[in-house]
Design an enzyme around this catalytic site. Structure first.
Site, PDB file in Angstrom:
ATOM      1  N   PHE A  57       0.820  -1.231   0.000  1.00  0.00           N
ATOM      2  CA  PHE A  57       0.000   0.000   0.000  1.00  0.00           C
ATOM      3  C   PHE A  57       0.851   1.276   0.000  1.00  0.00           C
ATOM      4  CE2 PHE A  57      -4.297  -1.853   1.729  1.00  0.00           C
ATOM      5  CZ  PHE A  57      -4.513  -2.457   0.507  1.00  0.00           C
ATOM      6  N   ARG A  58       2.199   1.134  -0.037  1.00  0.00           N
ATOM      7  CA  ARG A  58       3.116   2.267  -0.313  1.00  0.00           C
ATOM      8  C   ARG A  58       3.121   3.377   0.729  1.00  0.00           C
ATOM      9  NH1 ARG A  58       5.402  -0.989  -3.848  1.00  0.00           N
ATOM     10  NH2 ARG A  58       4.412  -1.130  -5.868  1.00  0.00           N
ATOM     11  N   ASN A  88       8.616  -3.252   1.815  1.00  0.00           N
ATOM     12  CA  ASN A  88       9.550  -2.583   0.901  1.00  0.00           C
ATOM     13  C   ASN A  88       9.119  -1.147   0.595  1.00  0.00           C
ATOM     14  OD1 ASN A  88       7.394  -3.618  -0.599  1.00  0.00           O
ATOM     15  ND2 ASN A  88       8.584  -3.726  -2.476  1.00  0.00           N
ATOM     16  N   ASP A 273      -0.691  -9.727  -4.322  1.00  0.00           N
ATOM     17  CA  ASP A 273       0.566  -9.000  -4.559  1.00  0.00           C
ATOM     18  C   ASP A 273       0.246  -7.641  -5.195  1.00  0.00           C
ATOM     19  OD1 ASP A 273       3.179  -8.262  -4.636  1.00  0.00           O
ATOM     20  OD2 ASP A 273       3.797  -9.667  -6.193  1.00  0.00           O
TER      21      ASP A 273
HETATM   22  O1  DOR Z   1       6.752  -6.862  -9.236  1.00  0.00           O
HETATM   23  C1  DOR Z   1       6.953  -6.654  -8.052  1.00  0.00           C
HETATM   24  N1  DOR Z   1       6.547  -5.502  -7.476  1.00  0.00           N
HETATM   25  N2  DOR Z   1       7.581  -7.572  -7.317  1.00  0.00           N
HETATM   26  C2  DOR Z   1       7.996  -7.296  -6.068  1.00  0.00           C
HETATM   27  O2  DOR Z   1       8.621  -8.132  -5.474  1.00  0.00           O
HETATM   28  C3  DOR Z   1       7.737  -6.003  -5.439  1.00  0.00           C
HETATM   29  C4  DOR Z   1       6.599  -5.324  -6.075  1.00  0.00           C
HETATM   30  C5  DOR Z   1       6.507  -3.862  -5.744  1.00  0.00           C
HETATM   31  O3  DOR Z   1       6.654  -3.507  -4.560  1.00  0.00           O
HETATM   32  O4  DOR Z   1       6.242  -3.066  -6.637  1.00  0.00           O
HETATM   33 ZN    ZN Z   2       4.966  -8.343  -3.423  1.00  0.00          ZN
END
Ligand code: DOR
Ligand code: ZN
Length: 411
Positions: A57-58, A88, A273
Site C-alpha cells: 500500500f506504499r 519494501n 501481490d
Molecule cells: O513486481 C513486483 N513488485 N515484485 C515485487 O517483489 C515487489 C513489487 C513492488 O513492490 O512493486
Molecule cells: Zn509483493
C-alpha cells in the site's frame, strides 16, 4: 451489544439460511430458528470477508501511487476485509523505528483490519506479523542475507527468485517475453531449494508462477501462494510495461497449465501481490517499475473462475479467506462461532466487466481491464456495514493486528 443477521451464509462449504448473532464484532451464535431480538435481513450470497496476505500500500513513502486510505478502500470494494502489508517502503521497514513510523503514518486511515511485515534484518520487531525475505532483487532493491531471517517462529514470507540465477540470465528486457527470459522459473526453483537448505522454519512461498514451483513448495512442506495475474495473464497479454512484474508473467503454456489445474493443484492461498505504480512509471518497458495492482479484483476474478467451473466455490473461499486467515493465526475466515463477523455479500450470478474507471486504487489502471468479475454488493467488517451498493462508510474502522500470534503454524 448484540445484533442478528438473517441470510444465506456460506458455512462449512455450503450456503445455509441461518440467524447469525454478533457480539462486539464476533459471531456469538448461529441458529436455524430466530433468536429473540432485532433481526436484520441480508440479501445475497454471504461469504467470509477476504484476507489478502500480500499487498503493497506504499504508505509511507510513495503515496502518490497508493496510501492506506485508497488501498484499503480498494480492498473493501473487492470483498477483502483484512490485509497484510509488505515492508519494501522507500525507507524499508527493518527495525522498531521504521515500523513505528509506518504505523504512525497509517494512523486511523485503514478501512480494513491490517497487519504489517518487517523485512528480515536480524532485528525482530515484536509487533510485526512476520518477516519478508527477498532472495532476488525486485522493486525497492531489497535483498536479504538469508542468515538474517529469524528463527522466531513467526511466518517468513519469501520472494523466491535466486539473485545468483537472475544475474546469470541478465539480458535486455524490452517486452514481456524478454522479461520472462531474464527471470525464468528455474530461478524460482533454485531459490526454493536454497530456502529448504537454510533451515528457516514457518516458511511461506509468495507468488509462485507455475505448477512446478507450487508442487516443489508443497513437497518441501512450505505453504504456497499464487496470484490472479500469474493465473490469468501471460507474456502474450497486450499489456506492455503494465504487465511487467516480478516474478514475471510466464508464457501462455505455463499460465494455462496453472489455470486449468488450479483446483487439483490446490495452492494454499491466492494473494493479490497488489503492487501499484503510476501510469507514468509504466511508460517505458526497460525503465518501468515492476508490479501490478490487484487487491480489488482478486476475489471477483476467483468467483468468475468458480462460475467457469475452474474451481469449486469451497476451494475459492478457502484460498481467498479461510486458509490465509488460518496461516496468519487470526480468528477470521470462517462464518462460525468465535470468529470475526467479516462478511462480503454477493449476487454470484452477476458478473460485470472490469474497468479501471470503476476501481479505487490511486494508480488508475488494471491489468485485468476487459475481464469479468463478481463484485460484492455489501461488505461488513466485524459486524459493521463498511460498503453498501457502492457507498463507503465515511469513518475508517480497520484495526491493527499485531505480531503476538507468533509461532502459530496451522494452515
Ligand atoms: O513486481 C513486483 N513488485 N515484485 C515485487 O517483489 C515487489 C513489487 C513492488 O513492490 O512493486
Ligand atoms: Zn509483493
Amino acid at each position: 451489544m448484540s445484533q442478528t443477521f438473517h441470510g444465506n451464509f456460506f458455512i462449512e462449504g455450503e450456503f445455509r439460511e441461518r440467524y447469525v448473532t454478533i457480539e462486539n464484532g464476533r459471531i456469538s451464535g448461529i441458529s436455524v430458528e430466530p433468536p429473540q431480538q432485532d433481526i436484520r435481513r441480508v440479501e445475497g450470497h454471504i461469504l467470509p470477508g477476504g484476507v489478502d496476505i500480500h499487498v503493497h500500500f506504499r504508505d509511507p513513502g510513495e503515496i502518490h501511487k497508493e496510501d492506506f486510505s485508497s488501498g484499503s478502500t480498494s480492498a473493501i470494494f473487492g470483498g477483502t476485509t483484512t490485509v497484510f502489508d509488505m515492508p519494501n517502503n522507500t525507507a524499508p521497514i527493518i527495525d522498531k523505528i521504521s515500523f513505528d513510523n509506518k504505523l504512525q503514518s497509517i494512523g486511523g486511515k485503514s478501512f480494513v483490519d491490517f497487519g504489517l511485515y518487517q523485512a528480515a534484518s536480524g532485528e525482530i520487531v515484536e509487533e510485526a506479523i512476520g518477516e519478508k525475505v527477498f532472495l532476488g532483487k525486485s522493486t525497492g532493491g531489497l535483498l536479504t542475507d538469508i542468515e538474517k531471517a529469524s528463527f522466531s517462529g513467526k511466518i517468513v514470507v519469501a520472494h523466491a527468485e535466486s539473485q545468483e540465477c537472475l544475474e546469470s540470465y541478465s539480458r535486455k528486457e524490452r517486452n514481456l517475453q524478454e522479461h520472462d527470459l531474464a527471470r525464468p522459473v528455474e530461478c524460482e526453483l533454485r531459490a526454493i531449494e536454497m530456502l529448504f537448505n537454510s533451515g528457516i522454519g514457518n516458511l511461506h512461498l509468495a507468488h509462485l508462477t507455475s505448477i512446478q514451483t507450487v508442487e516443489l513448495g508443497k513437497k518441501l512442506g512450505f505453504s504456497t501462494e499464487v496470484t490472479p495475474h500469474h493465473i490469468l495473464l501471460n507474456t502474450e497479454s497486450k499489456l506492455g510495461a503494465f504487465g511487467k512484474t516480478n516474478p514475471p508473467l510466464r508464457k501462455k503454456s505455463i499460465q494455462e497449465e496453472l489455470l486449468n489445474n488450479l483446483g487439483n493443484l490446490n495452492p494454499d492461498i491466492v494473494a493479490s501481490d497488489h503492487a501499484p505504480h503510476s501510469v507514468k512509471e509504466k511508460e517505458d518497458f526497460e525503465s518501468a517499475s515492476s508490479g501490478v495492482p490487484g487487491v480489488e479484483t482478486r476475489i471477483p476474478l476467483l468467483l468468475m473462475l468458480v462460475n467457469r467451473n475452474v474451481l469449486s466455490l469451497a476451494k475459492a473461499v478457502s484460498m481467498f479467506s479461510t486458509r490465509p486467515a488460518n496461516r496468519m493465526g487470526i480468528a477470521k475466515g470462517y462464518i462460525a462461532k468465535g470468529f470475526d463477523a467479516d462478511f462480503s455479500v454477493f449476487n454470484l450470478k452477476e458478473e460485470s466487466m472490469i474497468s479501471a474507471d470503476d476501481l479505487h486504487s490511486k494508480c488508475g489502471w488494471s491489468p485485468f481491464e476487459g475481464f469479468t468479475g463478481i463484485f460484492p454488493k455489501e461488505v461488513y467488517l466485524r459486524g459493521v456495514l463498511t460498503m453498501s451498493e457502492g457507498e463507503m462508510d465515511s469513518q475508517p474502522k480497520g484495526v491493527f493486528i499485531g505480531g503476538e500470534r507468533k509461532g502459530k503454524t496451522s494452515h
